[in-house]
Motif scaffolding. Structure first.
Motif, mmCIF file in Angstrom:
data_model
loop_
_atom_site.group_PDB
_atom_site.id
_atom_site.type_symbol
_atom_site.label_atom_id
_atom_site.label_comp_id
_atom_site.label_asym_id
_atom_site.label_seq_id
_atom_site.Cartn_x
_atom_site.Cartn_y
_atom_site.Cartn_z
ATOM 1 N N GLU C 360 0.837 -1.209 0.000
ATOM 2 C CA GLU C 360 0.000 0.000 0.000
ATOM 3 C C GLU C 360 0.869 1.254 0.000
ATOM 4 O O GLU C 360 0.549 2.230 -0.646
ATOM 5 C CB GLU C 360 -0.920 0.022 1.229
ATOM 6 N N ARG C 361 1.968 1.228 0.753
ATOM 7 C CA ARG C 361 2.813 2.423 0.837
ATOM 8 C C ARG C 361 3.590 2.653 -0.445
ATOM 9 O O ARG C 361 3.990 3.785 -0.730
ATOM 10 C CB ARG C 361 3.817 2.282 1.988
ATOM 11 N N LEU C 362 3.876 1.605 -1.195
ATOM 12 C CA LEU C 362 4.781 1.754 -2.340
ATOM 13 C C LEU C 362 4.242 2.685 -3.418
ATOM 14 O O LEU C 362 4.940 3.578 -3.883
ATOM 15 C CB LEU C 362 5.086 0.376 -2.955
ATOM 16 N N GLY C 363 2.988 2.473 -3.821
ATOM 17 C CA GLY C 363 2.398 3.312 -4.860
ATOM 18 C C GLY C 363 3.289 3.410 -6.071
ATOM 19 O O GLY C 363 4.001 2.462 -6.413
ATOM 20 N N VAL C 364 3.285 4.577 -6.714
ATOM 21 C CA VAL C 364 4.081 4.741 -7.921
ATOM 22 C C VAL C 364 5.492 5.251 -7.577
ATOM 23 O O VAL C 364 6.410 5.140 -8.372
ATOM 24 C CB VAL C 364 3.364 5.673 -8.924
ATOM 25 N N ASP C 365 5.675 5.791 -6.383
ATOM 26 C CA ASP C 365 6.973 6.368 -6.028
ATOM 27 C C ASP C 365 7.950 5.364 -5.445
ATOM 28 O O ASP C 365 9.156 5.587 -5.481
ATOM 29 C CB ASP C 365 6.784 7.500 -5.007
ATOM 30 N N GLY C 366 7.451 4.260 -4.903
ATOM 31 C CA GLY C 366 8.339 3.307 -4.257
ATOM 32 C C GLY C 366 8.942 3.886 -2.986
ATOM 33 O O GLY C 366 8.660 5.034 -2.611
ATOM 34 N N ILE C 367 9.756 3.078 -2.326
ATOM 35 C CA ILE C 367 10.426 3.520 -1.090
ATOM 36 C C ILE C 367 11.863 3.019 -1.111
ATOM 37 O O ILE C 367 12.117 1.873 -1.458
ATOM 38 C CB ILE C 367 9.695 2.964 0.161
ATOM 39 N N HIS C 368 12.805 3.903 -0.736
ATOM 40 C CA HIS C 368 14.206 3.502 -0.635
ATOM 41 C C HIS C 368 14.438 2.777 0.685
ATOM 42 O O HIS C 368 14.106 3.325 1.737
ATOM 43 C CB HIS C 368 15.132 4.727 -0.628
ATOM 44 N N TRP C 369 15.009 1.563 0.640
ATOM 45 C CA TRP C 369 15.404 0.958 1.918
ATOM 46 C C TRP C 369 16.732 1.558 2.339
ATOM 47 O O TRP C 369 17.444 2.066 1.480
ATOM 48 C CB TRP C 369 15.401 -0.578 1.834
ATOM 49 N N PRO C 370 17.147 1.552 3.594
ATOM 50 C CA PRO C 370 16.417 1.022 4.745
ATOM 51 C C PRO C 370 15.175 1.830 5.140
ATOM 52 O O PRO C 370 15.204 3.057 5.135
ATOM 53 C CB PRO C 370 17.465 1.069 5.867
ATOM 54 N N CYS C 371 14.143 1.078 5.484
ATOM 55 C CA CYS C 371 12.888 1.676 5.933
ATOM 56 C C CYS C 371 12.416 0.845 7.124
ATOM 57 O O CYS C 371 11.721 -0.147 6.959
ATOM 58 C CB CYS C 371 11.863 1.648 4.798
ATOM 59 N N PRO C 372 12.849 1.226 8.331
ATOM 60 C CA PRO C 372 12.658 0.355 9.488
ATOM 61 C C PRO C 372 11.235 0.246 10.020
ATOM 62 O O PRO C 372 10.922 -0.729 10.676
ATOM 63 C CB PRO C 372 13.582 0.971 10.551
ATOM 64 N N ASN C 373 10.398 1.237 9.773
ATOM 65 C CA ASN C 373 9.023 1.101 10.286
ATOM 66 C C ASN C 373 8.040 1.823 9.370
ATOM 67 O O ASN C 373 8.439 2.571 8.481
ATOM 68 C CB ASN C 373 8.913 1.636 11.711
ATOM 69 N N GLU C 374 6.761 1.593 9.615
ATOM 70 C CA GLU C 374 5.745 2.055 8.664
ATOM 71 C C GLU C 374 5.549 3.562 8.609
ATOM 72 O O GLU C 374 4.838 4.063 7.741
ATOM 73 C CB GLU C 374 4.407 1.355 8.944
#
Lengths: 131, 379, 526
Positions: C360-374
């Motif tokens: 759900e959080r990813l969407g079209v932008d994505g997320i760079h790891w590290p991502c330790p919590n929501e």
């Protein structure tokens, strides 16, 4: 007639450009710029532009194949998987190896390494990061 | 019956409507009465910056495509020519959509009898990532908190999820290199009179859509939709018509100023063009996204172009494209949007078209005549 | 990458080494162009005068395999001329004094002899990089694919560390990943020494035994080059998912022998590849457009892919095949996933870097790891405040130059270096089935410098035989000034003229990467 545009990511290099696939009557018939994408803003190279062209090729693999007398013959999933399972059971953990893929998803890679480690008890798993 | 004020009779449509809901009601009429196979329109994808073309075949789906998206910088011409040439459709058209479709029809790539063009007045579009950057930078808000945007009275207005709104003058944004796409800044066609009707809020009373009827088909559509009870119509005041004209004239003047700025004062030198061409990686994005490039067998893929080599010879590659396309160029900016090396392609195409216009008087997308014969240039 | 693709735009200097960014990562090259338009200086180090090299302000045409000597010389100049970031070295790093001693002897003159690059150019490159406010290093396989690949990478890190070019926008040490999910495959633990999230198998096994509810093997497994080497002997069964070693791996003749000597070979792929031809069983897989899931790109951005169409015939998604096979082996309960999302939920439980990422959080932008919590926004730039070491300090490793494993001699007088071209991807399985790509180019070639060609009596488009100690290939000659004298280049995409029949399977002792970028060959006119 059905028509839809699907956001996805280019299948080629590691840049991870966003692309839109144009789907008409359940066939991918083209790409369309995904200008909302933060990395490439709808811009792509030639590979991304035409990345849909191999999807519906006639020579895609469509059925499991088994080699008999040096020739491939079509078989069922059930037979193919049963034979693989049987052969896996015949080998010790250190005799088995897995090549995973940098072109498969995280989920595919995760499940294959878990398969190797949990079921076959081997850490002989690698992929083409070095190639 | 040239100028009209139109209002939907459907309370659901009116609830969502920005100014009278005429466009949605006309689509509903066309779909319900099966006068079209479907409506090709834009739906909000991920967020307000993400416009996705969809083809809807039932009026139940209309809620997902209503509302304007100024960050959806899509041109429907190419999509129709490539995927909908054999369908009866209705399509909301910004001026550059309508101009592309009209030009394609002259070149026998689409059949206007099969297309209802519901024109939308347009003051320009903003590229999605540019919009997000400028909202962060100048509006100082998280772009993801924006639930709606609007361009009105020279301002780019954003509406936030906490119910507040913020507005900044487009002039100010553009002075800092943001704002509308460069081709939109130069565009002098705000009212798509090449469509069947042209709709907008300029000169409209609150709750009504101002409609200019532009074709016989458009007139019949309005009359029939009214007869069938989908819309109400009334005459606008003389003052309303004047206001609309005034807005249009101001914007045309601004566009001319930008033409001078981009295509004369800031126009890249020969050396700069050489630098740009040296970056070309031959992705074919400019060709593939040009609504007016339609040859089945493209000369750029023939043997006299050196294959498998980048950068391609610019005189051949862009030269062939220029000779094919520039007389008909409608300055939609799609080539420049697609360019992975940010080559300011629409500068050269738009400038060349304006030269053609000076010589032959031909205005693509507006004139009914065919583009002046250009095949001689190929040889 | 330590940094994001987007922030490359903010660099004042971009050092591109061993990467033909314009052809292999064009949409990263775009950021280089944008930086250059804003005034950044571009330095390119490459034996081939590639399209990337032609955009450079400074171009250093190096002998393949001599990166360490060159970077050491740049650091020599940077230290001598006081262009180091003393604050940064003092507060954030360890090992500078040792480095200083080692690079002492790498004068530009000394390196110039090894690298065959003008010494003044080395000095100038050092000054431009060293005096930039924000300098970014982009590198690719021209740094890693050597028997001293790890040394090369460490050298790049040294250069960034002593100049403080890490942890802020427009800086960093940025490997450009060549395949859409090579980062993700590593993150997921498709590696013999680590579980997902780079947790060592000999350290974290207890954690994973608990999570997966089984006993696990604690010993490090074998890498691909090692498995190929041991095939037919210790290794008897290979399961290959979406790889084509018959084109991609070094010394293909040996690969073929190895695969043929197995008891059993399973290949799961989308086409009948050169490798699949050798299999006992071939399983038809769905391609990327036919499935859901995530890819992680070179800047650690996790992104969603979405299904557009159904797979052809009876082809199945890779994860479904593995799940079914697990069921056959009575492990269905451990692989009870209904969708890729189910798998991802498990991934984030076991992979700390992915803990805060959801579909759900990813969407079209994505997320760079590290991502330790929501609630964490993700991490586009690494090492902003500290490094991932126990004492938070970045390690500087003094590195001595070492020769590649196989150098030219009288019998094999040329250095062969291999790579890609913009129109094709890897082993060509996909691009060589794409109309527009093969219309551009569909044959292999060997690039030869005009001076070398003249000596050999070879003209453009002549058929020549390129041979190494491992095999020979007949291929068309492409005479070009763009390749350094004494060096030849072949793309490895084309199975009929496979460059990897020639390449040397010698590997880096630490990361086991083969030395694709240097082997000795001879060339004969046919």
């Amino acid at each position: 007639m059905s028509f839809k545009i699907v956001h996805t990511i280019c299948p080629y290099c590691g840049t991870g450009c966003g692309i839109n696939l144009v789907v008409k009557d359940d066939k991918v018939v083209g790409t369309y710029p995904l200008k909302r994408h933060p990395i490439n803003e709808g811009k792509v190279c030639i590979k991304g532009n035409y990345c849909y062209e191999f999807i519906h090729r006639e020579d895609r693999l469509k059925k499991p194949l088994i080699k008999k007398n040096g020739q491939f013959v079509e078989t069922t999933w059930d037979k193919a998987l049963s034979l693989i399972a049987e052969k896996l059971k015949e080998h010790n953990p250190e005799e088995i190896g897995f090549f995973s893929s940098a072109r498969c998803t995280n989920e595919d890679n995760y499940i294959l390494q878990k398969f190797a480690r949990v079921i076959l008890k081997t850490n002989n798993i690698d992929h083409c990061a070095r190639l | 019956m040239k100028y009209l004020l139109v209002k939907s009779t459907d309370s659901e449509i009116l609830k969502r409507a920005e100014c009278g809901g005429a466009v949605t009601s006309l689509f509903k009429y066309l779909l319900d009465k099966k006068l079209v196979d479907g409506v090709l329109a834009l739906k909000k994808g991920e967020d307000v910056y993400d416009g996705i073309p969809v083809f809807i075949t039932s009026s139940d789906e209309l809620p997902e495509v209503s509302g304007s998206l100024h960050c959806a910088t899509i041109n429907f011409g190419k999509i129709i020519g490539k995927y909908f040439a054999d369908k009866k459709i209705a399509v909301p058209t910004k001026p550059c959509d309508a101009m592309a479709i009209k030009e394609l029809a002259k070149l026998k790539q689409v059949n206007l009898d099969n297309i209802y063009m519901i024109g939308l007045n347009c003051g320009g579009t903003v590229s999605p990532i540019t919009a997000m950057k400028m909202i962060k930078l100048f509006y100082e808000v998280n772009p993801k908190d924006v639930i709606k945007e609007e361009i009105d009275k020279g301002k780019f207005i954003i509406f936030l999820k906490d119910g507040t709104e913020k507005a900044i003058k487009i002039d100010e944004l553009e002075e800092r290199g943001f704002g509308r796409r460069k081709n939109c800044q130069r565009c002098e066609v705000m009212i798509p009179r090449m469509a069947d009707i042209a709709c907008g809020n300029w000169g409209a009373e609150k709750g009504w859509t101002f409609v200019e009827v532009c074709s016989e088909k458009g007139r019949k559509l309005i009359e029939d939709a009214e007869k069938e009870g989908y819309i109400k119509i009334k005459e606008p005041s003389k003052k309303a018509i004047e206001i609309r004209e005034k807005i249009e004239n101001v914007m045309i003047k601004m566009a001319k100023k930008f033409q001078k700025k981009h295509l004369e004062e800031e126009y890249p030198s020969l050396e700069e063009w050489q630098k740009y061409w040296n970056r070309c990686i031959k992705c074919y994005g400019c060709r593939d996204n040009c609504p007016l490039c339609f040859c089945v067998e493209c000369k750029l893929e023939k043997d006299y172009m050196e294959k498998g080599k980048i950068p391609p010879n610019p005189i051949m590659f862009q030269g062939i494209r220029l000779s094919h396309v520039s007389p008909s160029c409608i300055n939609c900016g799609q080539c420049e949007d697609a360019c992975p090396m940010d080559i300011p392609l629409s500068y050269i195409f738009h400038r060349m078209q304006l030269r053609f216009r000076d010589t032959f008087g031909y205005i693509p997308g507006v004139d009914d005549s065919l583009p002046p014969l250009i095949s001689e240039l190929d040889k | 990458m330590t940094n994001s693709i987007e922030d490359i735009e903010d660099a004042d200097c971009i050092l591109i080494i061993g990467s033909n960014t314009f052809e292999q990562h064009p949409l990263i090259a775009r950021r280089v162009v944008k930086a250059k338009d804003k005034g950044a200086k571009i330095i390119v180090i490459d034996p081939r005068k590639t399209m990337t090299a032609k955009q450079a302000d400074l171009y250093l045409q190096i002998v393949p395999g001599t990166n360490v000597a060159l970077i050491n010389a740049m650091m020599h100049v940077i230290i001598k001329e006081g262009l180091i970031d003393e604050e940064f070295i003092k507060n954030r790093t360890k090992g500078f004094e040792e480095l200083k001693k080692v690079v002492e002897k790498y004068t530009p003159e000394y390196a110039s002899k090894i690298c065959k690059v003008d010494k003044d150019l080395i000095v100038e490159a050092a000054r431009v990089y060293g005096s930039a406010k924000r300098a970014s290093i982009l590198y690719c396989m021209g740094v890693t694919q050597f028997t001293h690949g790890v040394d090369n990478v460490k050298s790049c890190c040294n250069l960034a560390l002593i100049t403080g070019n890490i942890g802020k926008r427009g800086t960093g040490v940025n490997p450009l990943r060549g395949q859409n999910n090579v980062q993700g495959a590593c993150d997921m633990g498709a590696l013999p020494d680590v579980f997902p999230g780079y947790q060592k198998v000999n350290v974290a096994y207890e954690k994973f035994e608990e999570i997966w509810g089984v006993e696990l093997n604690h010993e490090m497994g074998l890498t691909i080059p090692e498995m190929i080497k041991k095939a037919g002997k210790e290794i008897k069964f290979l399961y290959i998912m979406g790889e084509n070693p018959m084109v991609s791996d070094p010394d293909i003749k040996h690969v073929e022998k190895a695969l043929k000597s197995l008891d059993f070979l399973v290949v799961q792929d989308i086409f009948l590849t050169e490798t699949a031809e050798l299999a006992d069983i071939v399983l038809p897989a769905a391609c990327w457009a036919e499935k859901e899931g995530t890819f992680t790109n070179t800047e650690r951005r996790v992104q969603l892919i979405r299904k557009a169409v159904n797979p052809p015939g009876e082809a199945l998604e890779d994860w479904v095949i593995i799940k079914k096979l697990a069921e056959k082996l009575d492990y269905g309960d451990k692989f009870n996933y209904k969708s890729p999302k189910d798998i991802f939920e498990e991934i984030r439980k076991v992979t700390p870097q992915y803990a805060g990422i959801t579909y759900e959080r990813l969407g079209v932008d994505g997320i760079h790891w590290p991502c330790p919590n929501e609630t964490h926004p993700g991490t586009p730039i690494l090492h902003v405040e500290k490094f991932l070491t126990q004492d938070d300090l970045g390690r500087i490793f003094p590195i001595e130059y070492k020769n590649p494993a196989e150098l030219p001699d009288d019998e094999y007088p040329f250095i062969l270096t291999t790579g890609r071209i913009i129109f094709h991807y890897h082993t060509g399985t996909m691009t060589r089935r794409s109309k527009h790509m093969i219309n551009e180019i569909n044959d292999g070639f060997v690039e030869i410098n005009p001076k070398d060609a003249k000596k050999l009596g070879i003209k453009n488009n002549d058929l020549v035989k390129v041979s190494s100690r491992r095999g020979g290939v007949a291929v068309k000659a492409k005479i070009t000034e763009n390749i350094k004298e004494g060096v030849v280049f072949m793309p490895f995409h084309f199975a009929e003229t496979a460059a990897n029949l020639l390449t040397n399977p010698a590997i880096d002792p630490y990361c086991k990467i083969p030395e694709f970028k240097v082997c000795a060959v001879k060339i004969e006119k046919l």
